[in-house]
Structure formats: C-alpha cells, structure tokens
Design a protein around this motif. Structure first.
Motif, PDB file in Angstrom:
ATOM      1  N   LEU A 115       0.806  -1.220   0.000  1.00  0.00           N
ATOM      2  CA  LEU A 115       0.000   0.000   0.000  1.00  0.00           C
ATOM      3  C   LEU A 115       0.837   1.267   0.000  1.00  0.00           C
ATOM      4  CD1 LEU A 115      -2.697  -0.925   2.666  1.00  0.00           C
ATOM      5  CD2 LEU A 115      -2.830  -1.192   0.172  1.00  0.00           C
ATOM      6  N   ALA A 116       1.995   1.210   0.638  1.00  0.00           N
ATOM      7  CA  ALA A 116       2.790   2.433   0.792  1.00  0.00           C
ATOM      8  C   ALA A 116       4.242   2.079   1.068  1.00  0.00           C
ATOM      9  CB  ALA A 116       2.239   3.286   1.937  1.00  0.00           C
ATOM     10  N   GLU A 117       5.105   3.064   0.820  1.00  0.00           N
ATOM     11  CA  GLU A 117       6.522   2.960   1.142  1.00  0.00           C
ATOM     12  C   GLU A 117       7.011   4.358   1.482  1.00  0.00           C
ATOM     13  OE1 GLU A 117      10.722   1.821  -1.048  1.00  0.00           O
ATOM     14  OE2 GLU A 117       8.887   0.788  -1.670  1.00  0.00           O
ATOM     15  N   SER A 118       7.842   4.448   2.508  1.00  0.00           N
ATOM     16  CA  SER A 118       8.358   5.747   2.926  1.00  0.00           C
ATOM     17  C   SER A 118       9.689   5.548   3.638  1.00  0.00           C
ATOM     18  CB  SER A 118       7.349   6.448   3.845  1.00  0.00           C
ATOM     19  OG  SER A 118       7.687   7.796   4.020  1.00  0.00           O
ATOM     20  N   ILE A 119      10.363   6.665   3.921  1.00  0.00           N
ATOM     21  CA  ILE A 119      11.655   6.641   4.611  1.00  0.00           C
ATOM     22  C   ILE A 119      11.587   7.600   5.792  1.00  0.00           C
ATOM     23  CG2 ILE A 119      14.119   7.171   4.384  1.00  0.00           C
ATOM     24  CD1 ILE A 119      13.919   6.276   1.481  1.00  0.00           C
ATOM     25  N   THR A 120      12.123   7.166   6.928  1.00  0.00           N
ATOM     26  CA  THR A 120      12.068   7.994   8.134  1.00  0.00           C
ATOM     27  C   THR A 120      12.908   9.258   7.975  1.00  0.00           C
ATOM     28  OG1 THR A 120      13.863   6.717   9.146  1.00  0.00           O
ATOM     29  CG2 THR A 120      11.596   6.072   9.698  1.00  0.00           C
ATOM     30  N   ASN A 121      12.430  10.322   8.609  1.00  0.00           N
ATOM     31  CA  ASN A 121      13.112  11.620   8.563  1.00  0.00           C
ATOM     32  C   ASN A 121      14.103  11.742   9.727  1.00  0.00           C
ATOM     33  OD1 ASN A 121      11.567  12.255  10.849  1.00  0.00           O
ATOM     34  ND2 ASN A 121      10.019  13.353   9.653  1.00  0.00           N
ATOM     35  N   THR A 122      14.624  12.933   9.970  1.00  0.00           N
ATOM     36  CA  THR A 122      15.635  13.137  11.013  1.00  0.00           C
ATOM     37  C   THR A 122      15.120  12.836  12.413  1.00  0.00           C
ATOM     38  OG1 THR A 122      15.086  15.488  11.144  1.00  0.00           O
ATOM     39  CG2 THR A 122      16.909  14.868   9.692  1.00  0.00           C
ATOM     40  N   ASP A 123      13.803  12.842  12.582  1.00  0.00           N
ATOM     41  CA  ASP A 123      13.200  12.535  13.872  1.00  0.00           C
ATOM     42  C   ASP A 123      12.812  11.056  13.976  1.00  0.00           C
ATOM     43  OD1 ASP A 123      12.387  13.374  16.435  1.00  0.00           O
ATOM     44  OD2 ASP A 123      10.318  13.629  15.766  1.00  0.00           O
ATOM     45  N   GLY A 124      13.181  10.254  12.966  1.00  0.00           N
ATOM     46  CA  GLY A 124      12.825   8.840  12.969  1.00  0.00           C
ATOM     47  C   GLY A 124      11.367   8.596  12.636  1.00  0.00           C
ATOM     48  N   ARG A 125      10.676   9.616  12.157  1.00  0.00           N
ATOM     49  CA  ARG A 125       9.252   9.530  11.833  1.00  0.00           C
ATOM     50  C   ARG A 125       9.056   9.677  10.331  1.00  0.00           C
ATOM     51  NH1 ARG A 125       6.302   9.958  16.513  1.00  0.00           N
ATOM     52  NH2 ARG A 125       7.508  10.613  18.320  1.00  0.00           N
ATOM     53  N   ASP A 172       6.991  11.656   7.233  1.00  0.00           N
ATOM     54  CA  ASP A 172       6.468  12.999   7.037  1.00  0.00           C
ATOM     55  C   ASP A 172       4.944  13.033   6.968  1.00  0.00           C
ATOM     56  OD1 ASP A 172       9.006  14.149   7.068  1.00  0.00           O
ATOM     57  OD2 ASP A 172       9.261  13.862   4.907  1.00  0.00           O
ATOM     58  N   ALA A 173       4.324  11.886   6.727  1.00  0.00           N
ATOM     59  CA  ALA A 173       2.862  11.801   6.659  1.00  0.00           C
ATOM     60  C   ALA A 173       2.432  10.428   7.157  1.00  0.00           C
ATOM     61  CB  ALA A 173       2.396  12.016   5.220  1.00  0.00           C
ATOM     62  N   PRO A 174       1.192  10.306   7.635  1.00  0.00           N
ATOM     63  CA  PRO A 174       0.705   8.983   8.039  1.00  0.00           C
ATOM     64  C   PRO A 174       0.737   8.008   6.872  1.00  0.00           C
ATOM     65  CG  PRO A 174      -0.775  10.706   8.804  1.00  0.00           C
ATOM     66  CD  PRO A 174       0.201  11.360   7.875  1.00  0.00           C
ATOM     67  N   LEU A 175       0.898   6.737   7.172  1.00  0.00           N
ATOM     68  CA  LEU A 175       0.876   5.697   6.147  1.00  0.00           C
ATOM     69  C   LEU A 175      -0.535   5.461   5.618  1.00  0.00           C
ATOM     70  CD1 LEU A 175       3.398   3.316   7.844  1.00  0.00           C
ATOM     71  CD2 LEU A 175       3.674   4.288   5.555  1.00  0.00           C
ATOM     72  N   LEU A 176      -1.517   5.578   6.494  1.00  0.00           N
ATOM     73  CA  LEU A 176      -2.925   5.454   6.116  1.00  0.00           C
ATOM     74  C   LEU A 176      -3.719   6.539   6.820  1.00  0.00           C
ATOM     75  CD1 LEU A 176      -3.645   1.616   6.545  1.00  0.00           C
ATOM     76  CD2 LEU A 176      -3.351   2.849   4.392  1.00  0.00           C
ATOM     77  N   THR A 177      -4.741   7.043   6.142  1.00  0.00           N
ATOM     78  CA  THR A 177      -5.663   8.003   6.750  1.00  0.00           C
ATOM     79  C   THR A 177      -7.043   7.829   6.126  1.00  0.00           C
ATOM     80  OG1 THR A 177      -5.165   9.708   5.117  1.00  0.00           O
ATOM     81  CG2 THR A 177      -3.903   9.774   7.170  1.00  0.00           C
ATOM     82  N   GLY A 178      -8.048   8.382   6.804  1.00  0.00           N
ATOM     83  CA  GLY A 178      -9.403   8.480   6.259  1.00  0.00           C
ATOM     84  C   GLY A 178      -9.936   7.210   5.645  1.00  0.00           C
ATOM     85  N   ASN A 179     -10.348   7.292   4.377  1.00  0.00           N
ATOM     86  CA  ASN A 179     -10.938   6.147   3.678  1.00  0.00           C
ATOM     87  C   ASN A 179      -9.945   5.021   3.434  1.00  0.00           C
ATOM     88  OD1 ASN A 179     -13.387   7.467   3.577  1.00  0.00           O
ATOM     89  ND2 ASN A 179     -13.031   8.308   1.538  1.00  0.00           N
ATOM     90  N   GLY A 180      -8.665   5.297   3.526  1.00  0.00           N
ATOM     91  CA  GLY A 180      -7.650   4.258   3.380  1.00  0.00           C
ATOM     92  C   GLY A 180      -7.552   3.347   4.587  1.00  0.00           C
ATOM     93  N   MET A 181      -8.103   3.799   5.709  1.00  0.00           N
ATOM     94  CA  MET A 181      -8.078   3.005   6.943  1.00  0.00           C
ATOM     95  C   MET A 181      -9.213   1.987   6.893  1.00  0.00           C
ATOM     96  SD  MET A 181      -5.735   3.841   9.298  1.00  0.00           S
ATOM     97  CE  MET A 181      -6.437   3.406  10.872  1.00  0.00           C
ATOM     98  N   LEU A 182      -8.866   0.753   6.599  1.00  0.00           N
ATOM     99  CA  LEU A 182      -9.843  -0.322   6.551  1.00  0.00           C
ATOM    100  C   LEU A 182      -9.534  -1.324   7.653  1.00  0.00           C
ATOM    101  CD1 LEU A 182      -9.802  -0.983   2.697  1.00  0.00           C
ATOM    102  CD2 LEU A 182     -11.458   0.393   3.998  1.00  0.00           C
ATOM    103  N   ASN A 183     -10.569  -1.866   8.257  1.00  0.00           N
ATOM    104  CA  ASN A 183     -10.356  -2.921   9.238  1.00  0.00           C
ATOM    105  C   ASN A 183      -9.696  -4.105   8.545  1.00  0.00           C
ATOM    106  OD1 ASN A 183     -11.687  -1.232  10.955  1.00  0.00           O
ATOM    107  ND2 ASN A 183     -13.467  -2.540  11.246  1.00  0.00           N
ATOM    108  N   GLY A 184      -8.794  -4.763   9.244  1.00  0.00           N
ATOM    109  CA  GLY A 184      -8.137  -5.924   8.669  1.00  0.00           C
ATOM    110  C   GLY A 184      -6.725  -6.095   9.165  1.00  0.00           C
ATOM    111  N   PHE A 185      -5.963  -6.924   8.461  1.00  0.00           N
ATOM    112  CA  PHE A 185      -4.607  -7.279   8.860  1.00  0.00           C
ATOM    113  C   PHE A 185      -3.585  -6.555   7.978  1.00  0.00           C
ATOM    114  CE2 PHE A 185      -7.272 -10.792  10.202  1.00  0.00           C
ATOM    115  CZ  PHE A 185      -6.901 -10.893  11.538  1.00  0.00           C
ATOM    116  N   TYR A 186      -2.505  -6.110   8.621  1.00  0.00           N
ATOM    117  CA  TYR A 186      -1.472  -5.328   7.949  1.00  0.00           C
ATOM    118  C   TYR A 186      -0.099  -5.806   8.386  1.00  0.00           C
ATOM    119  CZ  TYR A 186      -5.220  -2.145   6.716  1.00  0.00           C
ATOM    120  OH  TYR A 186      -6.365  -1.609   6.196  1.00  0.00           O
ATOM    121  N   GLU A 187       0.909  -5.425   7.589  1.00  0.00           N
ATOM    122  CA  GLU A 187       2.293  -5.681   7.958  1.00  0.00           C
ATOM    123  C   GLU A 187       3.123  -4.451   7.630  1.00  0.00           C
ATOM    124  OE1 GLU A 187       4.764  -9.464   7.349  1.00  0.00           O
ATOM    125  OE2 GLU A 187       5.408  -8.168   5.689  1.00  0.00           O
ATOM    126  N   LEU A 188       3.909  -4.025   8.611  1.00  0.00           N
ATOM    127  CA  LEU A 188       4.941  -3.021   8.384  1.00  0.00           C
ATOM    128  C   LEU A 188       6.257  -3.766   8.253  1.00  0.00           C
ATOM    129  CD1 LEU A 188       3.952  -0.290  10.980  1.00  0.00           C
ATOM    130  CD2 LEU A 188       4.042  -0.010   8.500  1.00  0.00           C
TER     131      LEU A 188
END
Length: 119
Positions: free
Chosen positions: A37-47, A49-65
């Motif tokens: 669903l998504a790929e990102s790289i942590t910033n200088t704060d280890g976070r 820059d944006a949530p991996l999922l939000t709003g309508n993208g948030m579906l109940n179910g199983f996920y893996e990071l």
C-alpha cells in the motif's frame, strides 16, 4: 475523527531516532495475499512525514509493516558491511476500528527489537 496509521523508529544502539529507514506497508487478505500500500523513509526525527494510512484508506483488517533495518545499519558504518542479524523486521497487526489512531513504533538495535501500540 478520521483514523490514521503512523510509526517511528528509534535506534537503541545509540539512543537516537533512526533516520533513513525504509518502511513498507502491506495489507494482508485471504483473497489477494500481501498487497503493498505504501513505502516511505524515516526523517531526522525517525518519523514519517505523513501517516501511512488516513481516512478512507483506513480499513479494518490485517497489515504488515516491513522495516529495512539491515540497510539502515550498513549505511551508518563500515563495521556492518555484510549481512545483519536483522535484515528486515516485519510487524503484523490488525486494525479493528478504522476511526482510531494506530501508532506502531519500532525500537531497534543490531541484535533485537521491540514494538508496542503507541498513542
């Protein structure tokens, strides 16, 4: 309130945020298996820059990071030039309420890791 999925990475070996960790997010279903669903790289704060999922993208179910920590440690030092004990750290979890904030941090060192549901 719309739900969201966030994460951050702390490097316990030096006590600092882990900058430059590549993270992939997959949804796990019986019909499709693992779907990226998504790929990102942590910033200088280890976070991220944006949530991996939000709003309508948030579906109940199983996920893996999937945290690519081997690449992170090799980029930090020539001491770790070969294969790492932990190349990738997979964290499988479920979203049961798409309106909630799910925060899944990773505390990592070259020889181990820990996680929890944060706030």
């Amino acid at each position: 309130m719309n739900g969201r999925l966030t994460t951050h990475v702390l490097d316990l070996s030096c006590g600092l945020p882990a900058q430059g960790v590549r993270i992939e997010l997959f949804r796990i279903t019986t019909e499709e298996g693992s779907v990226k669903l998504a790929e990102s790289i942590t910033n200088t704060d280890g976070r991220l820059d944006a949530p991996l999922l939000t709003g309508n993208g948030m579906l109940n179910g199983f996920y893996e990071l999937l945290f690519h920590v081997g690449d992170y440690y090799r980029s930090r030092s020539d001491e770790w030039s070969g294969p790492m004990f932990l190349e990738e750290v997979p964290i499988r979890f479920s979203i049961a309420n798409s309106q909630d904030h799910y925060h899944v941090p990773l505390l990592v060192a070259p020889g181990g890791y820990s996680t929890y549901r944060g706030s």
